[in-house]
Design an enzyme around this catalytic site. Structure first.
Site, PDB file in Angstrom:
ATOM      1  N   LYS A  51     -14.498  -7.852  -7.879  1.00 31.97           N
ATOM      2  CA  LYS A  51     -13.681  -8.683  -8.765  1.00 31.97           C
ATOM      3  C   LYS A  51     -13.008  -9.806  -7.955  1.00 31.97           C
ATOM      4  CE  LYS A  51     -10.458  -8.401 -12.588  1.00 31.97           C
ATOM      5  NZ  LYS A  51      -9.526  -7.583 -13.352  1.00 31.97           N
ATOM      6  N   ASP A  52     -12.518  -9.465  -6.777  1.00 34.59           N
ATOM      7  CA  ASP A  52     -11.915 -10.487  -5.919  1.00 34.59           C
ATOM      8  C   ASP A  52     -12.955 -11.515  -5.493  1.00 34.59           C
ATOM      9  OD1 ASP A  52      -9.373  -9.546  -6.083  1.00 34.59           O
ATOM     10  OD2 ASP A  52      -9.363  -8.514  -4.161  1.00 34.59           O
ATOM     11  N   HIS A 107       0.814  -1.220   0.000  1.00 34.73           N
ATOM     12  CA  HIS A 107       0.000   0.000   0.000  1.00 34.73           C
ATOM     13  C   HIS A 107       0.851   1.276   0.000  1.00 34.73           C
ATOM     14  CE1 HIS A 107      -4.249  -1.610   0.927  1.00 34.73           C
ATOM     15  NE2 HIS A 107      -3.519  -2.546   0.342  1.00 34.73           N
ATOM     16  N   SER A 130      -0.580  -1.158  -6.109  1.00 36.81           N
ATOM     17  CA  SER A 130      -0.296  -2.306  -6.958  1.00 36.81           C
ATOM     18  C   SER A 130       0.449  -1.890  -8.216  1.00 36.81           C
ATOM     19  CB  SER A 130      -1.617  -2.968  -7.369  1.00 36.81           C
ATOM     20  OG  SER A 130      -2.251  -3.513  -6.259  1.00 36.81           O
ATOM     21  N   GLU A 175       5.646 -33.888  -1.646  1.00 30.02           N
ATOM     22  CA  GLU A 175       4.424 -33.340  -2.202  1.00 30.02           C
ATOM     23  C   GLU A 175       4.759 -32.586  -3.484  1.00 30.02           C
ATOM     24  OE1 GLU A 175       0.847 -33.310  -0.071  1.00 30.02           O
ATOM     25  OE2 GLU A 175       1.982 -34.914  -0.989  1.00 30.02           O
TER      26      GLU A 175
END
Lengths: 258, 416, 175
Positions: B241-242, B213, B217, B285
């Site tokens: 959107k998220d 922040h 972004s 894994e």
């Protein structure tokens, strides 16, 4: 934008499949695929078959193989009611204790008891089986790659060994066992059990039934899981569609400007 | 919201003393975000949500788990069979680990593609790499807890890596184990750390967000927002959107949990741990496979370990290795090509990690390992000298530049 | 007008999306809570069988059932008489003695005070048995009589009688 999502899912699926191929590639033997009642997204266990399979386990396998993760009460998942479970579990002898005199004693089983083990410990099991350890069957279908098909293949894989193949004393030739030599003698023979429901106990039938039972024992939650899954995924798909159109609505003024 | 806020006197009273509402409003509501973010920018929030889901399911699982070699396996099976909804919680947690890595890996490659690690976001990137490291440690220790064959042998092999350290290696391993093999003390400390580390991750995630922040972004074009016309408030545009991204992710996740819960697992982990017998093929894994391949590609024990850790260490200095001032690959045609080669290389390493270390696989592992380090250490510093970058747009709002002339990175730097 | 309608439709869509999200998140909470309820193996916990043969008149034993103590007392004639003849009007939680026993010689009680869950005294010979000769809870001073009924003190109801049955004259199964 739709294309973008399709791409993402596509990418993901490729990713997973690739991963799976790598992991699955470690087994060399292919097992013939059977048509199991429990495979697929809507598959459920054939209860009658699993009940017969329990009979096979009880009368054939349980001489050597324990199932210590199961209790008799779990069999309610195969459709037995409480009274039947009480009667069933009472047929087994459970060593309990200590009592007030500090000694172990034998009593009839109860639904809350775990399955009786054929041997008190691993050493005893090995001693009784020429050094081989009959594995616990509680999770056997989950603990083997392609478990159900593997078990079915193994149970029907006892063949006459080729002439040039040396089978040592106490070992048996099985086309589906890694190395082809297995310490377990052929367990299933035609009419090895007399099915309570009158089904003909062919080798194939018994092997299918016991595999169904063991598949259930490995994943007793499977039917609930799939049922809940259909609900949850239907919900999420509707939610995704709503979210998509909400997003379109909210973004409309921004997109227009661009 | 900032205007509504003043209407509520209780909120106002609290906010005057503890400006939490101002803070949230500023960081989640008004927070100016570039308006051209694509779907790859969804994966940050997805990773955060997955972390929360992992912590919540982990806490409730620990209420039913027993960290003792004699009971661990059975207690997990009790969760699967007897605890109410236990199978659901455990499968969410188990598959959640894989999905966490899927999300985070995509998040990382997004950062690589769009140059999100470049100034002034270097610390943001480094915090991210630290999160990755802690995630790996957490995932590794979590995999030990069910105390199956893969748990046990995974723990044995990975802790043995430290025996490669000269002089004190053996002592370190004994110290890690709390004994002379992986045993009850090991299981107990792994459980304790597996519970602790996710909270450290949360701390790092908060710092990651603070750093994010600070400058906001990055975006697909990779040029800074030049004013209000380039940004939109986070809410409602990116919240919705998220949310949409989350709903799609949750659908795929649910499909795995409900229909293919053991798809990404290994059957051998349903066999209780046995210190006397190693499974025929032990593999980590899937999310560790590329690193495992690097480990095995190097014929020297210490060298293998160093290269494996080096594969992550190199990410820490990436902001200084990549000398190009242009962030986004959209304007770096050669880097873009090599980026996709790197993606392929990592997938190839993952594939090789699952293969036995023999024959052609060893050779391929070495080539792929070689490329990985070549990419970061040689290619990225040198590339700006030879790469002709495409012209940058003037701003986010005017992405198309009329001129189609090419200029070198050096020329762009001069312009600045 | 048309514009307004359009806006309403949009609000409806967005609100239902958020509502769906809330329902989804809400239903995820249930498994997290439900896992703390007793698991299937706990619910199926074995019942306890107790042999009353060695228990002589005036003696008491305590057995463990579902993690809690169960009091079994072989009552004397006097104790039975005193429990039976009690006027129900004197009781805080009126219950006949006959309704609390299967065989009047044996009283079987969950040994947990109904006030706040302490284990009352009165099983051992030397214990304080309270003003009514049955049991006495030392935590907050609740007195129980020979039938385990609350007579004095803060406990609201009588000591609980567990579900049990006589398998034979001298053998009971609790649960």
């Amino acid at each position: 934008m739709c294309k973008n999502i399709t791409f993402k899912i596509y990418f993901f699926v490729i990713f997973l499949c690739l991963g799976k191929t790598c992991l699955a590639a470690s087994t060399d033997i292919e097992y013939p695929s059977q048509d199991w009642s429990f495979s697929g997204i809507f598959g459920t266990f054939d209860k009658a078959s699993a009940q017969r399979g329990f009979q096979v386990y009880r009368e054939v396998c349980s001489g050597c193989h324990g199932m210590k993760l199961l209790s008799y009460r779990h069999l309610s998942g195969l459709g037995y009611n409480n009274e039947e479970l009480k009667a069933l579990s009472a047929q087994f002898e459970i060593t309990d204790g200590p009592n007030d005199d500090g000694e172990s004693f034998v009593r009839p089983g109860r639904p809350s008891d775990t399955f009786v083990s054929p041997y008190p410990n691993e050493q005893a099991a090995r001693a009784a089986n020429g050094g081989a350890y009959p594995p616990d069957l509680s999770l056997i279908v989950k603990a083997r790659a392609d478990g159900a098909n593997y078990l079915h293949a193994l149970l029907s894989g006892y063949k006459e060994a080729p002439k040039d193949f040396n089978v040592p004393e106490g070992m048996y030739y099985n086309t589906y066992y890694p190395g082809k030599l297995i310490g377990m003698p052929q367990p299933i023979y035609e009419d090895g059990v007399e099915y309570a429901d009158g089904t003909k106990a062919s080798e194939l039938q018994m092997s299918k039934d016991v595999t169904t039972f063991l598949a259930w024992a490995s994943e007793p939650e499977m039917e609930n899981r799939k049922r809940l899954g259909v609900t949850v995924i239907s919900f999420l798909i509707v939610f995704s569609i709503l979210a998509y159109f909400s997003m379109k609505q909210i973004w409309a003024p921004i997109k227009k400007k661009v | 919201m900032s205007k509504n806020k003043s209407k509520n006197s209780v909120v106002e009273w609290i906010d005057y003393r503890l400006p939490i509402f101002t803070f949230l409003n500023h960081e989640l509501n008004e927070y100016p975000t570039p308006k051209n973010l694509n779907y790859f920018w969804n994966f940050g929030s997805l990773a955060g949500i997955t972390l929360v889901v992992m912590i919540i399911t982990g806490i409730v699982l620990s209420m039913n788990y027993t960290a003792h070699v004699d009971y661990a396996f059975d207690s997990v099976e009790r969760i699967m069979r007897d605890v109410n909804h236990g199978w659901l919680l455990r499968y969410i947690h188990m598959n959640g680990a894989s999905f966490f890595f899927i999300v985070v890996y995509i998040h990382i490659f997004r950062g690589l593609y769009y140059g999100s690690y470049k100034a002034p976001r270097e610390i943001l990137w480094i915090l991210g790499v630290l999160i990755l490291l802690l995630m790996m440690a957490t995932a590794f220790m979590g995999y030990v807890l069910p105390w199956g064959q893969m748990s046990f042998w995974g723990a044995t092999v990975i802790t043995n890596l430290f025996s490669a350290v000269p002089l004190v290696g053996e002592s370190i391993v004994t110290w890690l184990w709390g004994g002379f093999s992986v045993d009850n003390p090991t299981l107990n400390r792994f459980f304790s750390l597996h519970y602790l580390l996710p909270f450290l991750i949360v701390g790092l995630v908060i710092l990651h967000l603070v750093a994010l922040h600070r400058f906001g972004s990055n975006n697909p074009i990779g040029i800074d927002a030049k004013g209000k016309q380039d940004t939109i408030p986070f809410h409602p545009y990116y919240t919705i959107k998220d949310l949409f991204g989350l709903s799609v992710f949750a659908t795929i996740f649910a499909a795995a949990v409900f229909f293919f819960p053991n798809f990404m697992g290994h059957p051998d982990n349903y066999i209780p741990a046995n210190a006397m017998q190693t499974p025929a093929h032990i593999v980590p894994e899937w999310y560790f496979l590329p690193f495992y391949a690097i480990l095995r590609a190097i014929p020297d024990k210490l060298g293998g370990v160093l290269f494996m850790f080096g594969a992550i260490a190199v990410l820490f200095i990436l902001p200084w290795l990549d000398k190009s001032p242009i962030r986004s690959s959209q304007f770096r045609p050669i880097y873009k090509l090599f980026f996709w080669i790197l993606v392929f290389d990592c997938i190839l390493l993952g594939y090789l990690g699952a293969k036995p270390a023999e024959g052609i696989y060893v050779l391929l592992s070495r080539v792929a390992t070689g490329y990985y380090f070549f990419h970061f250490i040689i290619l990225l510093p040198l590339l700006p000298n030879i790469e002709k970058t495409r012209p940058l747009p003037i701003s986010i709002s005017e992405p198309i530049l009329s001129s189609s002339s090419f200029s070198t990175a050096a020329a762009v730097r001069e312009k600045k | 007008m048309a514009k307004k309608e359009n806006k309403n439709r949009r609000d409806f869509l967005v609100i239902s999306t958020y509502a769906f999200g809330a329902v989804g998140a809400g239903s995820f909470v249930w498994p997290l809570i439900d896992q703390m309820n007793p698991a299937a193996d706990t619910l199926a916990l074995a019942s306890t069988e107790v042999d009353l043969e060695p228990l002589e008149e005036g003696q008491a034993i305590t057995v463990k059932w579902r993690g809690k103590p169960v009091f079994i007392r072989h009552r004397t004639k006097e104790e039975i008489m005193s429990a039976k003849k009690e006027n129900l009007d004197n009781l805080k939680d009126p219950q006949k003695d006959e309704d609390r026993v299967l065989n009047e010689k044996y009283i079987v009680l969950v040994g947990v005070c109904t006030h706040l869950g302490c284990v009352p005294l009165g099983q051992k010979t030397g214990d304080v048995k309270g003003e009514y000769g049955g049991w006495f809870c030392p935590c907050h001073g609740s007195h129980y009589d020979h039938s385990g009924r609350i007579r004095k003190g803060p406990a609201p109801v009588n000591l609980e009688v567990p579900n049990y049955k006589f398998l034979s004259d001298k053998l009971i199964r609790i649960g």
